[in-house]
Design a protein around this motif. Structure first.
Motif, short mmCIF file in Angstrom:
data_model
loop_
_atom_site.label_atom_id
_atom_site.label_comp_id
_atom_site.label_asym_id
_atom_site.label_seq_id
_atom_site.Cartn_x
_atom_site.Cartn_y
_atom_site.Cartn_z
N UNK A 19 76.69 -12.38 24.39
CA UNK A 19 76.00 -11.50 25.33
C UNK A 19 76.98 -11.18 26.46
N UNK A 20 77.47 -9.97 26.48
CA UNK A 20 78.45 -9.60 27.49
C UNK A 20 79.72 -10.41 27.34
N UNK A 21 80.13 -11.06 28.41
CA UNK A 21 81.37 -11.84 28.38
C UNK A 21 81.11 -13.33 28.22
N UNK A 22 79.94 -13.66 27.67
CA UNK A 22 79.65 -15.07 27.42
C UNK A 22 79.08 -15.26 26.02
N UNK A 23 79.12 -16.49 25.55
CA UNK A 23 78.53 -16.84 24.27
C UNK A 23 77.52 -17.96 24.53
N UNK A 24 76.33 -17.80 23.97
CA UNK A 24 75.27 -18.79 24.14
C UNK A 24 75.30 -19.72 22.94
N UNK A 25 75.48 -21.00 23.17
CA UNK A 25 75.51 -21.99 22.10
C UNK A 25 74.10 -22.12 21.52
N UNK A 26 73.92 -21.67 20.28
CA UNK A 26 72.59 -21.68 19.68
C UNK A 26 72.12 -23.08 19.34
N UNK A 27 73.05 -24.02 19.20
CA UNK A 27 72.65 -25.40 18.99
C UNK A 27 71.91 -25.97 20.19
N UNK A 28 72.14 -25.37 21.36
CA UNK A 28 71.44 -25.78 22.58
C UNK A 28 70.26 -24.86 22.87
N UNK A 29 70.49 -23.55 22.78
CA UNK A 29 69.46 -22.57 23.14
C UNK A 29 68.36 -22.44 22.09
N UNK A 30 68.70 -22.66 20.84
CA UNK A 30 67.72 -22.53 19.74
C UNK A 30 68.05 -23.57 18.68
#
Length: 289
Positions: A19-30
């Motif tokens: 998302x934009x200039x970041x990456x969301x760790x799906x192991x944490x977020x989902x």
């Protein structure tokens, strides 16, 4: 908002949402989602729903600049590529004495050639004719067989940038082309998987190849001889396609072997493939050890 495979330093590879200039760790977020792209695609709509719910304020956000991106699909069951699927590339191949095929011509790139989006490509010590091919890659999202072209869009999981790196001397030795297309590191893909629902029209994407900053190839996927739906339908008459399978859809004119005189890649050269809306991959050529 594409799906990426990333790591930090020498840590494990993880699945993330860019998302934009970041990456969301799906192991944490989902945490209920599968940990790899093929598994994510096979999980279908429930996985997509959970993925859509992850936003910029979800936990597990990291700067893209702080992670290393890897090949989105490192071990597909199949990595297939179609030959001479842009008419201008067919014309330059004809000048080299090659027949322009009436039917779709497919070959294997062995999955062991898959390489990361920014990793080095090795110039084999046994080849003197290393070449590049900018391509749009399609990733299958559902198990399927015997599809019509009209049904094909429903089984696409997403799209990537690819470079069908080719050892032309080995490619021309036999009719199958597989060996010349399958040297280790000769299948860079990425930089992430852009999901099919986020690509309005895969048949209207500009792509280009630059070598050391010089544009060598430039085309639009509207120029495909056999469009993506025809490709998927054709292959599905022969084999079952499965989530994670990669189809490289062809390269346009401008490859090194067809230039006058031919220009082949050398250690130190940098290849950059760009596709509008999908990002870019960039790989430096290094000498074999």
């Amino acid at each position: 908002m594409p799906l990426a495979v990333f790591s930090q330093a020498d840590g494990p590879r993880r699945l993330g949402k860019v998302i934009g200039d970041q990456v969301i760790d799906l192991g944490i977020a989902a945490p209920g989602l599968p940990g790899d792209v093929a598994g994510f695609l096979a999980a279908g709509e429930p996985a997509l729903a959970a993925y859509r719910a992850v936003g910029p304020d979800s936990p597990g956000a990291l700067p893209l600049s702080a992670v290393r991106l890897h090949a989105p699909v490192p071990n597909p069951e199949k990595f297939l590529a179609i030959g001479m699927n842009y008419s201008d590339h067919g014309a330059e191949a004809k000048e080299l004495g090659l027949d322009v095929p009436k039917w779709q011509v497919w070959f294997n790139k062995q999955v062991s050639c898959i390489n990361g989006p920014y990793d080095d490509v090795v110039a084999p010590r046994v080849s003197e004719k290393l070449d590049y091919e900018a391509e749009l890659a399609v990733v299958i999202g559902k198990t399927c067989r015997y599809l019509t072209p009209e049904e094909a869009p429903s089984v696409v999981g997403g799209y990537m940038v690819a470079n069908d790196v080719s050892a032309r001397d080995w490619q021309m030795r036999t009719g199958t082309m597989t060996l010349g297309k399958s040297f280790d590191t000769h299948g860079p893909i990425g930089p992430w998987l852009t999901l099919a629902e986020e690509v309005a029209d895969p048949h209207d994407l500009d792509l280009r190849m630059l070598v050391n900053g010089e544009e060598r190839q430039h085309a639009n996927t509207s120029q495909l001889v056999h469009d993506i739906w025809a490709q998927i339908s054709y292959l599905s008459q022969v084999m079952t396609l499965r989530p994670g399978d990669i189809l490289a859809t062809g390269t346009p004119a401008g490859v090194g072997v067809a230039r006058k005189p031919p220009v082949f890649l050398q250690p130190g050269d940098v290849m950059r493939v760009e596709i509008a809306g999908l990002g870019h991959i960039e790989n430096r050529v290094i000498a074999d050890r």
